[in-house]
Design an enzyme around this catalytic site. Structure first.
Site, PDB file in Angstrom:
ATOM      1  N   GLY A 239       0.781  -1.229   0.000  1.00 18.02           N
ATOM      2  CA  GLY A 239       0.000   0.000   0.000  1.00 18.02           C
ATOM      3  C   GLY A 239       0.811   1.276   0.000  1.00 18.02           C
ATOM      4  N   GLU A 273       4.780  -6.189   1.758  1.00 16.59           N
ATOM      5  CA  GLU A 273       4.312  -6.606   0.428  1.00 16.59           C
ATOM      6  C   GLU A 273       4.107  -5.417  -0.501  1.00 16.59           C
ATOM      7  OE1 GLU A 273       0.607  -8.283   1.672  1.00 16.59           O
ATOM      8  OE2 GLU A 273       1.446 -10.256   2.044  1.00 16.59           O
ATOM      9  N   PRO A 274       5.154  -4.680  -0.815  1.00 19.36           N
ATOM     10  CA  PRO A 274       4.962  -3.528  -1.699  1.00 19.36           C
ATOM     11  C   PRO A 274       4.813  -3.953  -3.149  1.00 19.36           C
ATOM     12  CG  PRO A 274       7.286  -3.824  -1.229  1.00 19.36           C
ATOM     13  CD  PRO A 274       6.557  -4.888  -0.437  1.00 19.36           C
ATOM     14  N   GLY A 275       3.917  -3.328  -3.861  1.00 20.19           N
ATOM     15  CA  GLY A 275       3.788  -3.562  -5.296  1.00 20.19           C
ATOM     16  C   GLY A 275       4.011  -2.246  -6.012  1.00 20.19           C
ATOM     17  N   ARG A 276       2.998  -1.354  -5.872  1.00 20.24           N
ATOM     18  CA  ARG A 276       3.031  -0.058  -6.556  1.00 20.24           C
ATOM     19  C   ARG A 276       4.319   0.719  -6.268  1.00 20.24           C
ATOM     20  NH1 ARG A 276      -1.877   2.603  -7.269  1.00 20.24           N
ATOM     21  NH2 ARG A 276      -2.642   1.234  -5.642  1.00 20.24           N
ATOM     22  N   TYR A 316     -10.919   4.103 -11.419  1.00 20.74           N
ATOM     23  CA  TYR A 316     -10.802   4.818 -10.134  1.00 20.74           C
ATOM     24  C   TYR A 316     -10.801   6.341 -10.303  1.00 20.74           C
ATOM     25  CZ  TYR A 316      -8.514   0.281  -9.269  1.00 20.74           C
ATOM     26  OH  TYR A 316      -8.197  -1.046  -9.219  1.00 20.74           O
ATOM     27  N   CYS A 352     -15.040   2.107 -27.465  1.00 23.58           N
ATOM     28  CA  CYS A 352     -16.390   2.656 -27.582  1.00 23.58           C
ATOM     29  C   CYS A 352     -17.076   2.878 -26.244  1.00 23.58           C
ATOM     30  CB  CYS A 352     -17.215   1.738 -28.469  1.00 23.58           C
ATOM     31  SG  CYS A 352     -16.423   1.573 -30.054  1.00 23.58           S
ATOM     32  N   GLU A 353     -16.461   3.660 -25.407  1.00 23.01           N
ATOM     33  CA  GLU A 353     -17.072   4.057 -24.131  1.00 23.01           C
ATOM     34  C   GLU A 353     -16.566   5.446 -23.794  1.00 23.01           C
ATOM     35  OE1 GLU A 353     -17.269   1.625 -20.747  1.00 23.01           O
ATOM     36  OE2 GLU A 353     -17.063  -0.255 -21.846  1.00 23.01           O
ATOM     37  N   TYR A 381      -0.286  -1.961 -11.951  1.00 21.09           N
ATOM     38  CA  TYR A 381      -1.706  -2.121 -12.258  1.00 21.09           C
ATOM     39  C   TYR A 381      -2.054  -1.538 -13.632  1.00 21.09           C
ATOM     40  CZ  TYR A 381      -1.406  -3.087  -7.314  1.00 21.09           C
ATOM     41  OH  TYR A 381      -1.020  -3.609  -6.113  1.00 21.09           O
TER      42      TYR A 381
END
Ligand code: LLP
Length: 423
Positions: A239, A273-276, A316, A352-353, A381
């Site tokens: 996080g 547990e770092p990801g970002r 988001y 197409c959105e 991500y």
């Protein structure tokens, strides 16, 4: 983002010009800087050195084999959440003794594979999951080491989709239920309760949520110990936030100053547990402008990358800095709608959105069709949440290392799109 900077020839990643990469491999493509993610790993390690943590890179942020292999070589372990992530981790030769397995819905085949691989810990999220792990381990004649993921009901102040430590979330076990579960575990022979786990959400830009979560966890650990549990591991999750261009965040030193004393006080081995934090700002999504379109009220830069390549803005509403590869404005002007020069545009894709956008009302120089744009902070991500929506082949991925670059995942073809289908 120091590894992406303007040099002669425009925006570069380390020593390689992004124009050169785009001409060689086409767009859209993801470009990662190896130095950038390795230096993030080192920064975290240095900050937390006193606690000598096991840093388990959260593979879901970016599970590219080449990136995971480089992180493994640099000493990282892995946080996984599925059989597929276990497969990837083992493929790049990760030491199973550095793998933690999280997630609320591990299936029996997944549990069996992880036990077979002898992963370090299962982060358990419910009593029924504990029973399933016990069942599989007992059938295999092994003992599964587990950590209970607790839900401390702490607000991490993230987007509601990525908050995981509040009582209404599906994650973790509420404390009184955890107490009962510890009782249940006494009757289960094939699980060894070795620790506790927290993951409060993502991204967390202040230390308060960690302090609040650990403030509840530490007394619980003492209580468990007094009830005979041999608690060896404390996992504080991931996080750790990064700068996207519209936010502020504390850095590794502040996170460490808050977490390390408490981890030491717990007397447990610290796992994180770092990801970002590791990979987020080590990657950009490179795209080129297909069309410029003006309506009576707006200007659009329609790019060849889309929400299927990077869904974060659509999902988001997240901000990603967007800089042109060739520049004519001072760099700071690009993030300032109130600045001067250039034009205000919506940067959108061809899907197409109307949710298919990377930025709305962003100041960019006057663009021409064919211009290259770099969408920043796309390392985490980005590709892992990519899809083939609108039957769009996923982009290729390129890894920069100093003055060298190589394709670490080729661009998908139309044949890739229909692989596995029958008609
Ligand atoms: N540990 C656990 C148990 C997790 O669920 C996660 C992320 C992490 C660690 C790593 O979090 P990080 O250090 O990367 O913040 N797709 C969203 C983020 C979802 C995070 C899911 N879990 C986004 O694009 O912002």
């Amino acid at each position: 983002m120091e590894f992406f900077e303007y040099r002669e020839g425009g925006l570069s990643a380390e020593e390689v010009s992004l124009s050169e990469v785009a001409s060689a491999v086409g767009t859209p493509c993801y470009v990662y800087s190896k130095r950038a993610f390795l230096s993030q790993l080192s920064a975290l390690r240095e900050a937390f050195a006193e606690a000598d943590p096991l840093v388990c890179y959260s593979l879901k942020a970016n599970s590219s084999l080449a990136i995971c292999a480089a992180l493994r070589e640099a000493g990282a372990g892995f946080d996984i959440v599925s059989g597929g992530e276990l497969f990837r981790a083992l493929k790049i030769g990760a030491d199973p003794a550095t793998i933690g397995y999280a997630g609320v819905g591990k299936t029996e085949p997944e549990i069996e594979r992880a036990l077979d691989a002898e992963v370090l810990l299962f982060n358990v999220e419910s009593v029924n999951e504990a029973r399933a792990i016990n069942h599989v381990a007992s059938r295999m004649g092994v003992v599964a080491r587990i950590a209970l993921r607790l839900n401390p009901d702490v607000d991490a102040n993230t987007h509601s989709y990525t908050t995981t430590g509040k009582k209404e979330n599906k994650f973790g076990i509420e404390f009184s239920q955890a107490r009962e579960l510890i009782g249940v575990l006494r009757g289960l022979d094939a699980v060894d309760l070795a620790g506790f786990h927290l993951h409060l959400g993502s991204p967390i830009s202040t230390v308060e949520p960690y302090l609040a979560g650990l403030g509840k966890l530490l007394p619980f650990i003492e209580e468990a110990r007094s009830n005979g549990v041999d608690v060896r591991y404390i996992n504080v999750g991931g996080g750790y936030a990064i700068e996207y261009g519209d936010n502020t965040t504390v850095g590794p030193a502040e996170y460490a100053a808050a977490i390390v004393p408490l981890a030491k006080k717990s007397g447990c081995k610290l796992i994180m547990e770092p990801g970002r934090f590791i990979i987020g700002n080590a990657g950009v999504l490179l795209t080129s402008v297909t069309y410029l379109k003006r309506t009576p009220t707006k200007a659009f830069a329609i790019c060849d990358a889309a929400m299927n390549d990077l869904i974060r803005p659509a999902l988001y509403g997240s901000y990603h800095r967007i800089w042109p590869v060739k520049t004519s404005l001072p760099v700071d002007a690009y993030d300032d709608p109130g600045g001067e020069g250039g034009q205000i545009v919506d940067v959108v894709g061809p899907v197409c959105e109307s949710g298919d956008f990377f930025a709305k009302g962003r100041r960019l120089p006057d663009l021409s069709e064919g211009d290259l744009l770099a969408v920043f902070s796309a390392g985490a991500y980005g590709m892992t949440m990519g899809s083939n929506y609108n039957s769009r082949p996923r982009p290729c991925e390129v890894l920069i290392d100093g003055a060298e670059y190589r394709v670490i995942r080729r661009r998908e073809t139309y044949d890739d799109l229909i692989r596995g289908e029958v008609f």
